[in-house]
Design a protein around this motif. Structure first.
Motif, mmCIF file in Angstrom:
data_model
loop_
_atom_site.group_PDB
_atom_site.id
_atom_site.type_symbol
_atom_site.label_atom_id
_atom_site.label_comp_id
_atom_site.label_asym_id
_atom_site.label_seq_id
_atom_site.Cartn_x
_atom_site.Cartn_y
_atom_site.Cartn_z
ATOM 1 N N GLN A 1 0.867 -1.173 0.000
ATOM 2 C CA GLN A 1 0.000 0.000 0.000
ATOM 3 C C GLN A 1 0.903 1.223 0.000
ATOM 4 O O GLN A 1 1.611 1.468 0.964
ATOM 5 N N PRO B 1 -0.142 7.505 1.054
ATOM 6 C CA PRO B 1 -1.267 8.262 0.488
ATOM 7 C C PRO B 1 -0.846 9.539 -0.245
ATOM 8 O O PRO B 1 -1.506 9.943 -1.202
ATOM 9 N N ASP C 1 -10.683 2.097 -2.635
ATOM 10 C CA ASP C 1 -9.851 3.170 -2.099
ATOM 11 C C ASP C 1 -9.103 3.888 -3.232
ATOM 12 O O ASP C 1 -9.101 3.420 -4.374
ATOM 13 N N PRO C 2 -8.493 5.031 -2.943
ATOM 14 C CA PRO C 2 -7.832 5.803 -4.003
ATOM 15 C C PRO C 2 -6.753 5.018 -4.763
ATOM 16 O O PRO C 2 -6.616 5.180 -5.973
ATOM 17 N N GLU D 1 -6.648 1.705 -5.214
ATOM 18 C CA GLU D 1 -7.344 0.745 -6.074
ATOM 19 C C GLU D 1 -7.869 1.444 -7.326
ATOM 20 O O GLU D 1 -7.779 0.898 -8.428
ATOM 21 N N ARG D 2 -8.395 2.654 -7.169
ATOM 22 C CA ARG D 2 -8.884 3.405 -8.335
ATOM 23 C C ARG D 2 -7.733 3.767 -9.279
ATOM 24 O O ARG D 2 -7.884 3.719 -10.496
#
Length: 189
Positions: free
Chosen positions: A135, A138, A172-173, A175-176
C-alpha cells in the motif's frame, strides 16, 4: 497540498526498496499482474526506467531501445537501491522539475510523474507476484491521481495502459489508480 516530485519520489523509493529487498530468488520467473513481464523482466524494466529517468531529470537524452539484464549483474537488490537513490538525487537537483524534457518535450513534472507511477504500480505488481501486500503512501497516490487521469487516454492509445477496470463502490484511491491503468486490484488480492 502540492509536493515536489523529488519528495514524492523519495517516499516511493523508500517503499520500493523494501519490496525489492524482499523478493526471493526463486520467484524471479513468477508471473506478475503486468502480463507482459515475469518478476525478472519487470525488475529489469523498472531498473531501466529508473536509470533513464535520471538522465531525463538532467534534461539529457534517454535510451529505451534495449533493456539490459540488471538482475543478472551481481547484487541486483543493492543495484536497485543505488539507482533509485540516484533517481531521487537527480530529480532533487535545481531546475529538474522545470521546463520540458525527453524526446516528446513534455513538461518535466509530468515526466517525473511517469517514473513515480512506475515506482508505485510496478512495485505493487512485484509485491503481488511474490505474495506480499503493498500500500503506497497516500501522498504518493494523491500526487499521481490527477496526472494519471490526464495521461490515461494517451497511455491507452500507446498500449501503456489497458482499458480501465470497473471497481465496486468503496474502492480506495490506490485501487482506483490501479484500475485506471487497467489493473484489477482485487484479482491479485
Amino acid at each position: 497540498m502540492t509536493y515536489r516530485m523529488s519528495e514524492l519520489l523519495d517516499t516511493a523509493v523508500t517503499q520500493a526498496v523494501l519490496v525489492v529487498r524482499g523478493i526471493p530468488e526463486d520467484s524471479l520467473d513468477a508471473p506478475t499482474p503486468c502480463a507482459e513481464y515475469d518478476v525478472r523482466a519487470l525488475l529489469n524494466h523498472l531498473l531501466h526506467v529508473v536509470v533513464n529517468f535520471q538522465a531525463l531529470a538532467a534534461k539529457q537524452p534517454s535510451d529505451f531501445s534495449a533493456t539490459p539484464d540488471y538482475v543478472g549483474e551481481g547484487d541486483w537488490r543493492a543495484g536497485f537501491e543505488a539507482e533509485t537513490g540516484k533517481l531521487v538525487a537527480a530529480w532533487s537537483a535545481p531546475g529538474a522539475e522545470e521546463g520540458t524534457t525527453g524526446a516528446m518535450d513534455m513538461p518535466a513534472r509530468t515526466v517525473a510523474s511517469m517514473v513515480l507511477l512506475d515506482l508505485t504500480v510496478h512495485i505493487w505488481d512485484l509485491a503481488r507476484a511474490t505474495g506480499r501486500p503493498f500500500q503506497p503512501d497516500p501522498t504518493v497516490v494523491e500526487g499521481l491521481t490527477g496526472e494519471v487521469e490526464r495521461m490515461a487516454p494517451m497511455a491507452r492509445k500507446m498500449n501503456v495502459f489497458k482499458e480501465a477496470v470497473e471497481l465496486p463502490a468503496g474502492a480506495d484511491p490506490f485501487e482506483r489508480l490501479l484500475a485506471t491503468t487497467g489493473r484489477d486490484p482485487r484479482a491479485w488480492a
